[in-house]
Design a protein around this motif. Structure first.
Motif, mmCIF file in Angstrom:
data_model
loop_
_atom_site.group_PDB
_atom_site.id
_atom_site.type_symbol
_atom_site.label_atom_id
_atom_site.label_comp_id
_atom_site.label_asym_id
_atom_site.label_seq_id
_atom_site.Cartn_x
_atom_site.Cartn_y
_atom_site.Cartn_z
ATOM 1 N N VAL A 7 41.103 53.774 41.260
ATOM 2 C CA VAL A 7 40.213 53.504 40.103
ATOM 3 C C VAL A 7 39.742 54.888 39.827
ATOM 4 C CG1 VAL A 7 38.415 52.258 39.556
ATOM 5 C CG2 VAL A 7 39.982 51.070 40.954
ATOM 6 N N VAL A 207 36.556 40.991 28.802
ATOM 7 C CA VAL A 207 37.148 41.733 30.044
ATOM 8 C C VAL A 207 36.231 42.362 30.907
ATOM 9 C CG1 VAL A 207 38.995 42.841 31.258
ATOM 10 C CG2 VAL A 207 39.710 41.302 29.292
ATOM 11 N N ARG A 211 34.013 41.367 34.319
ATOM 12 C CA ARG A 211 34.050 42.329 35.506
ATOM 13 C C ARG A 211 32.590 42.552 36.122
ATOM 14 N NH1 ARG A 211 38.952 43.774 37.494
ATOM 15 N NH2 ARG A 211 38.284 44.499 39.632
ATOM 16 N N GLU A 214 31.225 39.535 37.717
ATOM 17 C CA GLU A 214 31.744 39.698 39.152
ATOM 18 C C GLU A 214 31.203 40.480 40.091
ATOM 19 O OE1 GLU A 214 36.283 39.579 38.967
ATOM 20 O OE2 GLU A 214 36.272 40.003 40.952
ATOM 21 N N LEU A 237 42.029 50.823 33.002
ATOM 22 C CA LEU A 237 43.485 51.019 33.120
ATOM 23 C C LEU A 237 43.936 50.179 32.289
ATOM 24 C CD1 LEU A 237 45.238 52.076 36.266
ATOM 25 C CD2 LEU A 237 45.876 52.819 34.036
ATOM 26 N N ARG A 238 43.588 48.872 32.414
ATOM 27 C CA ARG A 238 44.125 47.623 31.783
ATOM 28 C C ARG A 238 43.837 47.792 30.261
ATOM 29 N NH1 ARG A 238 41.451 44.637 28.272
ATOM 30 N NH2 ARG A 238 42.797 43.011 27.374
ATOM 31 N N ILE A 241 46.484 50.233 28.818
ATOM 32 C CA ILE A 241 47.714 49.711 28.750
ATOM 33 C C ILE A 241 47.905 48.709 27.793
ATOM 34 C CG2 ILE A 241 49.539 48.233 29.816
ATOM 35 C CD1 ILE A 241 48.451 49.549 32.563
ATOM 36 N N THR A 242 46.826 47.672 27.654
ATOM 37 C CA THR A 242 46.871 46.676 26.487
ATOM 38 C C THR A 242 46.722 47.318 24.954
ATOM 39 O OG1 THR A 242 45.886 45.333 28.014
ATOM 40 C CG2 THR A 242 45.834 44.635 25.664
ATOM 41 N N VAL B 523 49.143 42.206 31.961
ATOM 42 C CA VAL B 523 48.447 43.394 32.742
ATOM 43 C C VAL B 523 47.361 43.232 33.182
ATOM 44 C CG1 VAL B 523 47.619 45.336 31.415
ATOM 45 C CG2 VAL B 523 49.416 44.521 30.411
ATOM 46 N N LEU B 524 46.431 42.213 32.706
ATOM 47 C CA LEU B 524 45.255 42.044 33.389
ATOM 48 C C LEU B 524 45.271 41.576 34.893
ATOM 49 C CD1 LEU B 524 42.498 42.090 31.994
ATOM 50 C CD2 LEU B 524 42.576 39.772 31.950
ATOM 51 N N GLU B 527 47.115 44.449 37.061
ATOM 52 C CA GLU B 527 46.252 45.465 37.361
ATOM 53 C C GLU B 527 45.337 44.908 38.481
ATOM 54 O OE1 GLU B 527 45.849 48.755 36.624
ATOM 55 O OE2 GLU B 527 47.796 48.295 35.511
ATOM 56 N N ARG B 528 45.108 43.619 38.507
ATOM 57 C CA ARG B 528 44.223 43.229 39.705
ATOM 58 C C ARG B 528 44.801 43.225 40.955
ATOM 59 N NH1 ARG B 528 39.097 40.869 38.531
ATOM 60 N NH2 ARG B 528 38.147 40.839 40.569
ATOM 61 N N ARG B 530 47.284 45.097 41.765
ATOM 62 C CA ARG B 530 47.300 46.470 42.138
ATOM 63 C C ARG B 530 45.743 46.963 42.845
ATOM 64 N NH1 ARG B 530 49.848 50.696 37.629
ATOM 65 N NH2 ARG B 530 51.936 50.117 38.061
ATOM 66 N N GLU B 531 44.874 46.494 42.444
ATOM 67 C CA GLU B 531 43.716 46.757 42.840
ATOM 68 C C GLU B 531 43.340 46.040 44.111
ATOM 69 O OE1 GLU B 531 40.788 46.196 39.729
ATOM 70 O OE2 GLU B 531 39.212 45.870 41.229
ATOM 71 N N ARG B 549 41.904 35.179 39.699
ATOM 72 C CA ARG B 549 40.443 35.816 39.331
ATOM 73 C C ARG B 549 40.698 35.944 37.655
ATOM 74 N NH1 ARG B 549 38.668 39.662 43.967
ATOM 75 N NH2 ARG B 549 37.810 37.879 45.343
#
Lengths: 308, 618
Positions: A7, A207, A211, A214, A237-238, A241-242, B523-524, B527-528, B530-531, B549
């Motif tokens: 990250v 998004v 986060r 959370e 990262l997401r 990529i998106t 992707v969402l 990536e989650r 992977r995390e 999640r």
């Protein structure tokens, strides 16, 4: 394949004020540009007549103009459309009520000197329809802003809502500024592009907000600023990529989709790039500047449990 | 890793199969075809198949299919040349009673059609054709309606022996003056009883009475004018012989006319722009029409017209008993004696005047005058087209009044064919309010074909680029995402076909754009995952957490995009609506495919593995 090994740890929020200033400056610049230079409105909004024709061979624009002058159309806008055998003719809205006949008259005039000229497209929009389309377009944008603002208020909190809507307005204005700068035609599909962009850009914001919420729950001891930073980094990262996949399809559309979706795809491409930045600095940044706090997002009974 | 719920897997399989089934008609393509309807809208005769066969046989054309299909008869051909030849042959042999139109018929097999599956309909920007938006000038209709009262009310008061001292028209208001307030009150009461459609205003301190149309009456007039236009336009469009024409009301006073595959807009415009009206008038029997026609001197209070059949001169009184605006319905029927007749229905206004007129005119002749503005294109010596407006005024019917009637009456003494054409002319003449073309969009067939090609190429390239990226970046999980994306495309096509929403150029743009956005859900999630893996979670759990999640985030994000598309759908016009529809459908289906679809695949491949050292997601 991966872009970062873990990250990333970029302190985005350190420059939050600079980011907001830069955005404000750019926004004002775009507004001024649109205000003074204006937009290249298509006939959907201005009204008027547009005729696209295809000649069997390359044609001189002057000869087309001469044909039209012969039929008493003195000042039409005549230009090539893609190739030198495709010609686009535009006429401003006429005062007389019978302007629907204009397209027929134009075709007749062209047929007189080249019988094989092929009609590709005729668009005639009466002034009353043009006005309505303008109003409806503006109303659709306004209602979308309001709808999204309420949804975020309902799902998150008003400070986030302010941030999110500010980001959307920012994105929309930046796209308008781009369209004004490049003088790309602004038509109905461009409005569609901006509305799609609003949804898309807000997607980014949500998004990150999700986060943040959370992380506020799981990282109890962390400072709010750090939580925000962590969240932005985690979702970075997401986002990248998106945006990449969206830019890929938009490139496909721009290259292969034909001229009618040109303004649509270019407006969205710019919008997607702007949205990357605005979702971090405008929406999240503004929420932080508005002092968004842990209590704003974490339900009260949870913090009670914390005390126990 | 927990086993994946069976019902979700079953749901996925069912949805996939249904999606494939309903998307299937789009792969069959279309045959050139000829569509046949009756002009009157009556059902086709029983022996129609034989008639069609006979007509085609004489020309030596072998159709590849010929049968009734949804109210019209469809004859299919293998080649387009056959289609044109057959259409000419059919037009010639079937005659005026039928509309023969060129079109395309889907090659979808019967078993699919029976399941309700049909191919997507293409918008005009993809198949070519013309789109007109016509505006009915309701102001005109309203003014005409309002103006009638300036003569009607004084007539009524005279009959009631209520004296008025003055009358005038102020815009759309009728103002009456009275000598005193008592007379005015009597007049107000009488008028209110007789004319409930009027709003009466009697200001204190004055002796005037102002009459205006009530809101509901204005609405009724506008509705009626638009409805009349709609009927007339449908009739006229039917004359053009176009397959699948659309004539539809839009908003309060607009009518959309869409004619696929039509290019000759000149003819269409002339036809749509023709305005017709009719007037019921008394025939003047005191003067001589022949001498008036010869000398050009017309007796006062009359006008000279000619009959449609035979061009016979007839003198008509100037007073109009009922006009096209009063005509509610006209239909060819048979009377009680079994002879052909045209039955006419008037609105209350027309009925009242018709009653008053016939009361004192039994046995006298009454005529119907038809007025039409025709635009004609003529070519001068240099070949430059000249358009001329020509006023056509003809008497289409003269009949003697047999009794006192009002709302409903019949015109008899006609042949069946005459009855039919009179009914059509009456309906056409009922076009009360003028229409104006306020928007036109014509797309030539070559541009339509180009648009399809470009849209398809763009979609394919977009799909290719995204797939390539996902496969490289996410390896096996990327393949799951691609599978989900493909399924999503199939579902979008299936839903579009099912709901019958037309695919447009912006619609294709919506599908392409949506492919880029749809993978975002994956992707969402990835990536989650992977995390989670980075944090040391076990692979099975990582998959589960990743999906669980991400679900709400994806739903939240999708809702906001839907808000935007909903606004676009509600307020956008024409093709842009197509963009909103495809994007919205895509978002809804992707919520399912990206989450349920790709997860089921992940479970299928990795669910049974007891030990997973690494997931092929990096």
């Amino acid at each position: 394949m991966r872009i970062f090994s873990g990250v990333p740890n970029i302190n985005f929020m350190a420059q939050r004020k600079t980011g907001l200033w830069v955005s404000s400056f750019l926004t004002v610049a775009a507004i001024l540009l649109v205000a003074f230079r204006g937009l290249n409105f298509g006939i959907d909004f201005t009204g008027g007549v547009l005729v696209e024709v295809h000649y069997p061979q390359a044609v001189e624009l002057d000869s087309v103009r001469a044909d039209l002058a012969h039929a008493n159309y003195e000042h039409p806008v005549v230009q090539y459309f893609g190739t030198s055998s495709d010609v686009l003719i535009r006429l401003p809205p006429a005062e007389d009520s019978n302007s629907a006949k204009v397209s027929t008259a134009i075709l007749d005039a062209l047929h007189a000197s080249e019988p094989n000229v092929e009609l590709r497209r005729v668009e005639f929009v009466g002034p009353q329809v043009g006005d309505e389309l303008t109003q409806d377009g503006a109303l659709a944008l306004l209602l979308a802003f309001i709808g999204i603002a309420f949804y975020i208020m309902f799902r998150f909190e008003w400070k986030f809502s302010v941030g999110a809507v500010a980001a959307l307005i920012h994105d929309a204005i930046m796209v308008l500024g781009f369209l004004s700068l490049t003088w790309i035609e602004f038509d109905l599909t461009t409005v569609a592009a901006i509305l799609a962009l609003i949804g898309y850009s807000n997607n980014e914001t949500i998004v990150i907000f999700d986060r943040v919420r959370e992380n506020l729950l799981s990282q109890r001891r962390m400072e709010i600023l750090d939580v925000v930073n962590l969240s932005v980094n985690q979702t970075l990262l997401r986002s990248v990529i998106t945006h990449l996949t969206t830019l890929l399809v938009l490139t496909a559309l721009l290259l292969m989709g034909g001229k009618s979706v040109h303004s649509f795809s270019s407006a969205l491409m710019v919008g997607v790039i702007v949205a990357t930045y605005s979702s971090i600095y405008v929406s999240t940044g503004l929420a932080v500047v508005l002092n968004v706090s842990r209590e704003d997002l974490v339900p009260a009974e949870k913090s009670d449990a914390d005390v126990v | 890793m927990q086993p994946y719920p069976l019902w979700k897997t079953i749901l996925l399989v069912v949805v996939t199969l249904l999606g494939a089934l309903y998307a299937l008609p789009n792969v069959y393509g279309e045959d050139p075809a000829v569509q046949i309807n009756t002009t009157s809208g009556d059902p086709l005769p029983v022996d129609f198949a034989a008639q069609v066969d006979a007509a085609l046989k004489t020309e030596g054309i072998q159709p590849s299919g010929s049968r009734a299909d949804g109210g019209h008869w469809v004859v299919r051909f293998a080649q387009a040349e056959q289609q044109l030849k057959a259409a000419d042959a059919l037009k010639k042999s079937l005659g005026n009673g039928y509309i023969v139109a060129l079109g395309l018929a889907s090659k979808t097999p019967d078993w699919l059609t029976k399941l309700g599956a049909k191919p997507m309909s293409l918008g005009l920007d993809l198949r070519g054709g013309v789109h007109f938006l016509l505006e009915v000038d309701v102001d005109d209709a309203r003014k005409a309606a309002a103006q009638r009262y300036v003569t009607d009310l004084p007539n009524f008061l005279r009959k009631k022996d209520i004296r008025y001292t003055g009358r005038r028209q102020e815009g759309e208001r009728t103002v009456l003056d009275f000598a005193d307030a008592v007379t005015r009150e009597a007049a107000r009461k009488a008028i209110a009883k007789e004319y409930p459609e009027l709003k009466l205003d009697a200001p204190d301190g004055a002796t005037t009475l102002t009459a205006t149309l009530t809101e509901s009456e204005v609405k009724r007039i506008v509705d009626f004018a638009v409805q009349q236009n709609l009927t007339t336009l449908r009739n006229r469009v039917n004359q053009l012989g176009v397959a699948e024409p659309l004539v539809q009301r839009q908003g309060a006073n607009r009518i959309v006319v869409q004619l696929p595959s039509v290019q000759d807009t000149t003819r269409v415009k002339d036809l749509l722009g023709a305005t017709a009206t009719l007037e019921y008038r008394a025939v003047d029997e005191t003067g001589s029409a022949d001498s008036a026609a010869a000398s050009g001197i017309v007796p006062p209070g009359t006008e000279l017209f000619y009959t449609r059949e035979g061009r016979r001169p007839v003198l008509l009184k100037r007073e109009v008993i009922a006009a096209g605006v009063n005509l509610v319905d006209a239909a060819a029927t048979v009377d009680e004696n079994g002879t052909p007749a045209v039955s006419v229905t008037l609105d209350s206004q027309g009925a009242k005047r018709m009653f008053e007129f016939t009361e004192k005119s039994v046995g006298k002749p009454m005529a119907v005058l038809f007025r039409e503005t025709v635009v004609e294109t003529n070519y001068n010596a240099e070949g430059v087209p000249l358009r001329e407006k020509r006023e056509v005024e003809e008497i289409i019917s003269i009949a003697s009044i047999r009794g006192v009637f009002g709302k409903r009456f019949q015109t008899t003494g006609l042949t069946s064919k005459e009855a039919h054409s009179l009914a059509l002319l009456l309906k056409a003449g009922a076009l009360a309010a003028p229409v104006e073309i306020v928007e036109e969009r014509t797309v030539g067939p070559s541009l339509g074909a180009d648009n399809i090609k470009q849209g398809f190429t763009a979609a394919l390239l977009g799909l290719g680029l995204v797939s390539l990226f996902m496969a490289i970046y996410y390896k096996v999980f990327g393949l799951f995402a691609i599978a989900a994306l493909l399924l999503n495309l199939v579902l979008v096509v299936a839903v579009l076909s099912l709901v019958g929403a037309a695919l447009t150029v912006p619609g294709i743009a919506g599908i392409v754009l949506h492919m880029g956005i749809a993978v975002d859900a994956n992707v969402l999630i990835y990536e989650r995952i992977r995390e989670e893996l980075r944090n040391g979670t076990k692979p099975g759990e990582a998959i589960q957490h990743g999906y669980d999640r991400a679900f709400l985030t994806i739903a939240d994000a999708n809702v906001t995009v839907l808000i935007g598309t909903a606004m676009l759908f509600a307020l956008g016009a024409g093709p842009v609506k197509g963009f909103a529809i495809t994007l919205a459908i895509g978002i809804l289906t992707s919520q399912f495919t990206a989450i349920v679809g790709s997860r089921a695949l992940a479970q299928l491949v990795f669910g049974r593995r007891q030990r997973m050292s690494d997931l092929p997601i990096w």
